[in-house]
Scaffold this motif. Structure first.
Motif, short mmCIF file in Angstrom:
data_model
loop_
_atom_site.label_atom_id
_atom_site.label_comp_id
_atom_site.label_asym_id
_atom_site.label_seq_id
_atom_site.Cartn_x
_atom_site.Cartn_y
_atom_site.Cartn_z
N VAL A 81 86.74 -60.49 -70.31
CA VAL A 81 87.77 -60.76 -69.78
C VAL A 81 87.81 -60.75 -68.31
N ILE A 165 92.12 -62.31 -76.05
CA ILE A 165 90.99 -62.40 -76.81
C ILE A 165 91.32 -62.95 -78.23
N VAL A 179 87.66 -65.99 -75.57
CA VAL A 179 88.45 -65.48 -74.33
C VAL A 179 89.31 -66.61 -73.83
#
Length: 183
Positions: A81, A165, A179
């Motif tokens: 992320v 996600i 993601v």
């Protein structure tokens, strides 16, 4: 009482029943029967105790393994992320997405290569326009281990207004997740 009697043909036919009723014959049979019963009962109890102990040990090990896997996935997801958000903030990537100009493509590819595909388990990174159409794909370090997914998956990433996600997906025998970071 203890002698066999003969049949009409002259041969021995039956032993007298009283012979089987003596204590010298019954006691060894009784002790043998009890001994076999005790051995079978002991084996049955021992088997169940060992099975219970194995189940408890297996349960504890599975719990520990699940916690370790969850921690590893959590750390991996956080790292991915952060990389996706860093790539989304890169000015070269933002200019390419806004302009969709072929001249800006090499700079966007270089930016994605520096920021989005540095983690070893990344299969690749892609840029999508607002409609979800792919603008750009770059292979990640794990692409060689999954040649069936080279060039991207069949369905595009999660679409979201914030970094998100997606769920685990199995494709071509590979478990992966998407993601998405908005630009």
């Amino acid at each position: 009482l203890y002698k066999p009697f003969t049949s009409a043909t002259g041969g021995m036919a039956l032993l007298h029943l009283a012979e089987w009723q003596t204590l010298t014959r019954k006691l060894p049979q009784l002790i043998s029967g009890l001994l076999v019963t005790v051995i079978v009962l002991f084996a049955f109890i021992a088997y169940h105790q060992i099975a219970d102990a194995l189940m408890a040990t297996t349960s504890a090990r599975m719990s520990g393994t699940a916690k370790l896997l969850a921690g590893t996935l959590d750390e991996s997801a956080r790292r991915v992320v952060l990389e996706a958000e860093g790539a989304a903030r890169d000015t070269a990537v933002q200019r390419y997405v806004v302009a969709n100009d072929v001249a800006l493509r090499p700079a966007a590819l270089a930016a994605l290569g520096r920021r989005a595909v540095t983690t070893p388990q990344i299969i690749g990174a892609e840029l999508l326009d607002r409609s979800g159409k792919r603008l750009l794909w770059i292979d990640g370090p794990a692409t060689d281990s999954v040649p069936a997914i080279r060039g991207g998956r069949s369905d595009s990433a999660v679409r979201s207004r914030s970094t998100a996600i997606g769920p685990f997906v199995t494709e071509h025998g590979v478990i992966s997740y998407d993601v998405a970071a908005p630009i």
